[in-house]
Motif scaffolding. Structure first.
Motif, mmCIF file in Angstrom:
data_model
loop_
_atom_site.group_PDB
_atom_site.id
_atom_site.type_symbol
_atom_site.label_atom_id
_atom_site.label_comp_id
_atom_site.label_asym_id
_atom_site.label_seq_id
_atom_site.Cartn_x
_atom_site.Cartn_y
_atom_site.Cartn_z
ATOM 1 N N GLN A 33 15.465 47.799 24.404
ATOM 2 C CA GLN A 33 14.317 47.930 24.908
ATOM 3 C C GLN A 33 14.385 48.365 26.561
ATOM 4 O O GLN A 33 13.515 49.019 26.959
ATOM 5 C CB GLN A 33 13.587 46.534 24.893
ATOM 6 C CG GLN A 33 12.842 46.056 23.528
ATOM 7 C CD GLN A 33 12.295 44.661 23.769
ATOM 8 O OE1 GLN A 33 12.923 43.656 23.430
ATOM 9 N NE2 GLN A 33 10.890 44.578 24.146
ATOM 10 N N ILE B 196 6.455 41.753 17.458
ATOM 11 C CA ILE B 196 5.556 42.849 17.459
ATOM 12 C C ILE B 196 5.394 43.218 19.023
ATOM 13 O O ILE B 196 5.545 44.470 19.311
ATOM 14 C CB ILE B 196 4.195 42.563 17.092
ATOM 15 C CG1 ILE B 196 4.143 42.242 15.480
ATOM 16 C CG2 ILE B 196 3.222 43.648 17.259
ATOM 17 C CD1 ILE B 196 2.936 41.992 15.063
ATOM 18 N N VAL B 197 5.423 42.386 19.818
ATOM 19 C CA VAL B 197 5.090 42.677 21.339
ATOM 20 C C VAL B 197 6.346 41.776 22.021
ATOM 21 O O VAL B 197 6.602 40.474 21.825
ATOM 22 C CB VAL B 197 3.703 42.286 21.981
ATOM 23 C CG1 VAL B 197 3.914 42.525 23.299
ATOM 24 C CG2 VAL B 197 2.796 43.137 21.299
ATOM 25 N N ILE C 207 6.217 52.864 26.139
ATOM 26 C CA ILE C 207 5.381 51.829 24.992
ATOM 27 C C ILE C 207 6.176 51.236 24.097
ATOM 28 O O ILE C 207 5.964 50.224 23.774
ATOM 29 C CB ILE C 207 4.273 52.930 24.312
ATOM 30 C CG1 ILE C 207 3.116 53.325 25.508
ATOM 31 C CG2 ILE C 207 3.535 52.189 23.395
ATOM 32 C CD1 ILE C 207 2.157 54.347 24.865
ATOM 33 N N PHE D 32 7.939 47.883 24.692
ATOM 34 C CA PHE D 32 7.163 46.856 24.755
ATOM 35 C C PHE D 32 6.649 46.330 23.221
ATOM 36 O O PHE D 32 6.001 45.330 23.130
ATOM 37 C CB PHE D 32 5.966 46.839 25.306
ATOM 38 C CG PHE D 32 6.280 46.880 26.857
ATOM 39 C CD1 PHE D 32 6.351 45.664 27.742
ATOM 40 C CD2 PHE D 32 6.263 48.125 27.778
ATOM 41 C CE1 PHE D 32 6.680 45.691 29.062
ATOM 42 C CE2 PHE D 32 6.663 48.123 29.088
ATOM 43 C CZ PHE D 32 6.789 46.968 29.847
ATOM 44 N N ILE D 33 7.288 47.150 22.264
ATOM 45 C CA ILE D 33 7.046 46.824 20.895
ATOM 46 C C ILE D 33 8.203 47.154 20.178
ATOM 47 O O ILE D 33 8.573 48.104 19.359
ATOM 48 C CB ILE D 33 6.004 48.013 20.328
ATOM 49 C CG1 ILE D 33 4.765 48.103 21.161
ATOM 50 C CG2 ILE D 33 5.359 47.503 18.997
ATOM 51 C CD1 ILE D 33 3.890 49.445 20.786
#
Length: 356
Positions: A53, A233-234, A336, A339-340
């Motif tokens: 991430q 998911i997040v 994006i 963060f997922i």
């Protein structure tokens, strides 16, 4: 302006939906190699210390920073650099002095400190280029010098590509054949997203083969969704601040000499691909500044070094869409995705044969 030979320099004429697809194609092109760096680094340390991430957000933000420094003119994506893997491996084995009885995570923080210094060396070279002039610098780096560097960049990817493809030659050839088909015989939008089509078609085939119980050459499953199931998911990337140690700096910083030569080769390759001299406009000093700042910022918050990606230059050549805005869309996608975690794991489930 668009040209009669099919080259598109302003992707806005294609409309927003098509631009979003083009950005997605660039994101897929960089994704495999970008996340491979933390995977390899973690194999050296024996645990998850360099996070995917963090790597993704550093690549995305670093690319946007590079575009800011280069006046938004250079269609380049900055992904994780493989050049520093040897330095990571060296530091992972240190167990004396300041490195005695410390965790692997702390060792990595010192490695990142060395990378930050390496990024600052880019700034030194950028200043030299600005002061003495790019033409004088390029006298010592003519095409006969940078050309072999570009060749080496391509050849360095070949063993990895063959190794990945050999996991499942059926999938690899389907992916390759699909890219070639759409690049030559594709109509309209399909002709400018051949790599994305290669990924989609071969992934569908992989799903079918996996459902039928077929396996890779080594007997492993073609697809694994274990990571997808366990990923939230997040989630917020796990940042940490780098630390400084002279041993780590000496192990990592000198690698910048090779990576800076790679940078010059990449900018030359992009210039040749899109028929624009980015060495002179916006200037080599600006591209070096952007690459160096992106690398230092990444290292500051616990990410790997960044570098201009040849994979995305290949996408430029295949799609003939040279608008830097499309690259910036890919950078936003990367941010994006950072963060997922679940979506990142879905993309990570792409078989290595397809990536190869």
């Amino acid at each position: 302006m668009n040209e009669n030979n099919g080259i598109i320099r302003n992707a806005s004429v294609l409309g927003v939906p098509k631009m979003l697809l083009l950005g997605l194609q660039h994101m897929f092109a960089m994704f495999g190699a970008t996340i491979l760096v933390p995977i390899l680094v973690n194999s050296y340390f024996g645990e998850d210390v360099l996070h995917v991430q963090v790597t993704l957000i550093c690549a995305g933000v670093g690319t946007l920073l590079f575009h800011f420094c280069s006046k938004g003119k250079v269609p380049a994506f900055l992904g994780s650099s493989f050049a520093f893997l040897g330095g990571f491996a060296t530091i992972s084995k240190l167990n004396t002095g300041a490195f005695a009885n410390i965790s692997n995570a702390e060792k990595l923080s010192y490695a990142c400190g060395g990378i930050l210094v390496a990024g600052l060396l880019y700034l030194v070279l950028a200043m030299i280029v600005k002061v003495i002039g790019v033409k004088r610098v390029m006298r010592y780096l003519p095409p006969v010098v940078t050309g072999p560097i570009i060749i080496c960049i391509g050849l360095s990817l070949a063993p990895s590509a063959i190794s990945n493809a050999s996991q499942n030659w059926i999938l690899a050839l389907i992916a390759l054949g699909t890219v070639i088909f759409f690049n030559i015989w594709g109509v309209g939008m399909f002709r400018i997203i051949p790599i994305l089509m290669g990924i989609v078609v071969s992934y569908v085939v992989a799903l079918i083969m996996n459902a039928l119980g077929m396996t890779n050459a080594d007997g492993s499953a073609i697809l694994s969704f274990a990571g997808v199931a366990s990923a939230p998911i997040v989630g917020v990337p796990k940042f940490f601040l780098c630390k400084f140690n002279i041993t780590a700096i000496l192990a990592m910083a000198p690698i910048a000499i090779a990576s800076m030569m790679e940078h010059i080769g990449d900018i030359s390759a992009i210039s040749a691909t899109v028929d624009r001299n980015f060495i002179e406009d916006p200037g080599l000093h600006r591209t070096l500044l952007g690459d160096g700042l992106a690398t230092s910022l990444s290292a500051l918050i616990g990410g790997p070094a960044n570098t201009t990606y040849g994979e995305n230059t290949s996408v430029l050549a295949l799609s003939r869409v040279y608008d830097p805005k499309v690259i910036r869309l890919a950078a936003i996608y990367a941010v994006i995705l950072s963060f997922i975690p679940k979506m990142a794991e879905v993309i990570s489930s792409l078989p290595s044969a397809i990536i190869g």
